[in-house]
Enzyme design. Structure first.
Site, PDB file in Angstrom:
ATOM      1  N   GLU A 153     -22.668 -58.512  28.978  1.00 20.42           N
ATOM      2  CA  GLU A 153     -21.655 -58.939  29.828  1.00 20.42           C
ATOM      3  C   GLU A 153     -22.407 -59.726  31.050  1.00 20.42           C
ATOM      4  OE1 GLU A 153     -19.052 -55.782  31.123  1.00 20.42           O
ATOM      5  OE2 GLU A 153     -18.686 -55.257  28.887  1.00 20.42           O
TER       6      GLU A 153
ATOM      7  N   LYS B 297     -23.523 -59.790  34.532  1.00 20.31           N
ATOM      8  CA  LYS B 297     -23.600 -58.941  35.851  1.00 20.31           C
ATOM      9  C   LYS B 297     -23.489 -59.703  36.990  1.00 20.31           C
ATOM     10  CE  LYS B 297     -26.625 -55.094  37.597  1.00 20.31           C
ATOM     11  NZ  LYS B 297     -26.261 -55.339  39.150  1.00 20.31           N
TER      12      LYS B 297
ATOM     13  N   ARG C 281     -19.010 -53.027  43.977  1.00 18.25           N
ATOM     14  CA  ARG C 281     -18.189 -52.500  42.781  1.00 18.25           C
ATOM     15  C   ARG C 281     -16.707 -51.895  43.414  1.00 18.25           C
ATOM     16  NH1 ARG C 281     -20.424 -49.226  38.598  1.00 18.25           N
ATOM     17  NH2 ARG C 281     -18.639 -48.715  37.184  1.00 18.25           N
TER      18      ARG C 281
ATOM     19  N   ARG D  13     -17.724 -47.931  45.546  1.00 22.61           N
ATOM     20  CA  ARG D  13     -18.614 -46.885  44.882  1.00 22.61           C
ATOM     21  C   ARG D  13     -18.769 -45.576  45.241  1.00 22.61           C
ATOM     22  NH1 ARG D  13     -24.310 -47.867  42.080  1.00 22.61           N
ATOM     23  NH2 ARG D  13     -24.738 -45.811  42.236  1.00 22.61           N
TER      24      ARG D  13
ATOM     25  N   GLU E  38     -15.937 -55.491  40.007  1.00 19.63           N
ATOM     26  CA  GLU E  38     -16.922 -56.214  40.849  1.00 19.63           C
ATOM     27  C   GLU E  38     -16.184 -57.257  41.833  1.00 19.63           C
ATOM     28  OE1 GLU E  38     -20.254 -54.571  41.041  1.00 19.63           O
ATOM     29  OE2 GLU E  38     -21.394 -55.987  41.977  1.00 19.63           O
TER      30      GLU E  38
ATOM     31  N   PHE F 142     -13.995 -55.268  34.440  1.00 22.06           N
ATOM     32  CA  PHE F 142     -14.780 -55.059  33.296  1.00 22.06           C
ATOM     33  C   PHE F 142     -14.504 -53.827  32.552  1.00 22.06           C
ATOM     34  CE2 PHE F 142     -17.922 -54.400  36.847  1.00 22.06           C
ATOM     35  CZ  PHE F 142     -17.987 -52.924  36.999  1.00 22.06           C
TER      36      PHE F 142
ATOM     37  N   ARG G 103     -25.146 -41.767  34.834  1.00 18.76           N
ATOM     38  CA  ARG G 103     -25.999 -42.840  34.109  1.00 18.76           C
ATOM     39  C   ARG G 103     -26.278 -42.180  32.937  1.00 18.76           C
ATOM     40  NH1 ARG G 103     -28.179 -45.489  37.663  1.00 18.76           N
ATOM     41  NH2 ARG G 103     -27.817 -44.515  39.527  1.00 18.76           N
TER      42      ARG G 103
ATOM     43  N   LYS H 184     -28.542 -52.167  32.680  1.00 21.31           N
ATOM     44  CA  LYS H 184     -28.591 -53.478  33.241  1.00 21.31           C
ATOM     45  C   LYS H 184     -30.046 -54.155  32.963  1.00 21.31           C
ATOM     46  CE  LYS H 184     -30.034 -50.730  37.314  1.00 21.31           C
ATOM     47  NZ  LYS H 184     -30.010 -50.523  38.743  1.00 21.31           N
TER      48      LYS H 184
END
Ligand code: AMP
Length: 489
Positions: free
Chosen positions: A202, A204, A209, A224, A253, A281, A353, A359
């Site tokens: 996708e 970025k 965020r 965020r 975003e 997203f 994560r 990313k």
């Protein structure tokens, strides 16, 4: 609980290499903590304190150390109460009073306890890597399944809240923000494919965020870091309100587009965010049902059913490196930052994560932690200028220095960092002011080279500051492994 007990367990955990053995030591200790102590115990074992800030520097702590160690009678509650008192002191005369309180606390501690306190308060004990182990230890102590404790922690924001409460009270709900899922860095699309297999690629988008919670026409937006930023983003509110969903939580975003419909760079975005528009997203919750455990492919399908294409980042699903690379090039040509690659089977791992999101960026950038800064000279006399930058070292819980930079700083940023860095100063040595490793800064660089000077054996070439990432904590900084991978070693 005696503070001594905690200090000793912490020491034994550090000296034990086996994961299971560490979990057992921690679980045994947690079992002994009373309901009102458990929060403090978890915080201290993780190297943090309950008070956001106590506002005492390294020198004050050094002075507070006592030469005669007391016998072990200090309770963890005593420590917490003193820190609470100190954190509330401000204004005239507070520095002296803080010093007095600290000296009193240290004088009641054994030598070993003093050492622990010192490291706790200077941030040296901070260990993000321990979080996974703490989750399992708490689960073991309470006789609960670890995955339920983990899920509750994601929804509660941190483990101490889970330890205090009842697991069933941590469910996903509209207007109760949860930590967003985070991404790791991949050097290119091929690496992302190797990690994920067929993946969703996708655009970025480079904005901020947003987590949008919606119930009928009521909309709240969280950042965020879970702050309510609804008032700052009127256009996002308007765009979200008209989506046809009764109750939903969306992840996305907010970005600003120029008159030519190209994305505006982040720095300028900050100024014009009021007009920022949302791109979504992910969808985490819909009409009474949590979607967190659904595979990403299902969530993406549900999202597409409810959010128009014009409000979603462009995306393709592929296992083909050439196709992914072409899509990456298209993203860069469209003025985007790069791509996000996401595993199709992955669940939503709030606050983590976990390795299902990568990313892939065009520019070489890293999120590093400021370890120290040097006083400038000439035009920069009186300003803290040259930053010492470190990558996170999960194996040891510390940071590995990778280089220095004084480039890319505006006068405004120099003023800000001169003040901010002195607030978190630990000590000085010549022109170098050392700080607690708390600030994350995004750094651009042209490459990496082998270096005999730096402990990681690697140094950044032509590093420059892009911006401070106040939305990131040191635990979110890039790791030395990521840097090694970028270097191809
Ligand atoms: P970074 O902040 O550099 O670690 O990159 C991750 C961030 O990229 C996320 O926190 C989002 O704010 C942002 N982002 C932009 N586009 C997307 C996307 N399509 N999917 C997920 N995150 C995105």
């Amino acid at each position: 609980m005696l503070f001594q007990l905690l200090v000793q367990v912490s020491k034994r955990v550090a000296g034990t290499s086996g994961r299971l053995a560490k979990i057992k030591l921690l679980a045994d200790l947690l079992k002994q903590a009373s309901a009102d102590e458990i929060e403090i115990v978890i915080a201290y074992l993780s190297g943090t304190i309950r008070q956001a800030k106590v506002g005492v520097g390294w020198a004050t702590l050094q002075k507070a150390k006592s030469h005669v160690g007391a016998s072990a009678s200090l309770q963890i509650r005593d420590v917490d109460e003193t820190l609470e008192k100190i954190s509330r002191m401000s204004g005239k005369g507070s520095a002296g009073e803080k010093q007095r309180q600290l000296s009193d606390l240290f004088s009641r501690a054994t030598a070993e306890e003093q050492d622990f306190l010192f490291r706790l308060l200077t941030g040296e004990l901070r260990q993000g890597a321990l979080e996974g182990i703490m989750v399992e230890a708490l689960a073991k102590a309470r006789d609960l399944p670890a995955n339920e404790v983990r899920r509750a922690m994601m929804l509660a924001g941190d483990l101490t809240a889970v330890a205090k409460g009842d697991l069933s009270s941590f469910t996903i709900q509209v207007f109760r923000p949860l930590k967003p899922m985070l991404a790791k860095t991949a050097t290119d699309v091929e690496e992302a494919l190797a990690e994920l297999g067929p993946a969703s690629f996708e655009y970025k988008l480079d904005g901020i965020r947003i987590q949008v919670h919606k119930k009928a026409s009521e909309v709240r937006i969280y950042s965020r870091t879970l702050n309510d930023i609804t008032a700052e983003l009127p256009t996002v509110v308007d765009n979200s309100r008209i989506l046809e969903m009764t109750e939903a939580i969306l992840d996305g975003e907010a970005i600003v587009l120029s008159a030519e419909k190209r994305p505006v760079r982040f720095q300028e975005t900050m100024k014009g965010l009021g007009g920022g528009i949302p791109f979504f997203f992910d969808i985490l919750y819909l009409d009474g049902t949590s979607l967190l455990d659904q595979p990403y492919s299902t969530r993406a399908k549900i999202l597409a059913e409810h959010v128009p294409e014009s409000q979603r980042p462009r995306r393709i699903v592929t296992a083909d490196a050439k196709q992914a690379q072409d899509f990456f090039d298209a993203a860069i040509a469209a003025g985007q930052e790069g791509l996000m690659a996401k595993g199709l089977e992955s669940t939503y791992e709030a606050g983590r994560r976990g390795g299902a999101w990568f990313k892939v960026k065009q520019a070489n950038t890293l999120d590093l932690v400021v370890l120290a800064a040097e006083w400038g000279h000439g035009r920069r006399h009186g300003k803290l200028s040259n930053l010492h930058l470190g990558a996170r070292d999960p194996a040891n819980g510390g940071f590995v220095m990778l280089g220095k930079t004084f480039k890319g700083m505006t006068d405004e940023l120099l003023d800000w960092q001169t003040k901010r860095l002195q607030e978190i100063e630990t000590h000085r040595d010549g022109i170098v002011v050392y700080v607690r490793p708390e600030l994350v800064v995004e750094i651009a660089f042209n490459g990496l080279q082998d270096s005999p000077h730096y402990p990681g054996g690697l140094a950044l070439r032509f590093a420059r500051v892009i911006r401070y990432r106040d939305d990131k904590k040191p635990e979110d900084a890039d790791t030395i492994e990521t840097v090694r991978k970028l270097h191809g070693t």
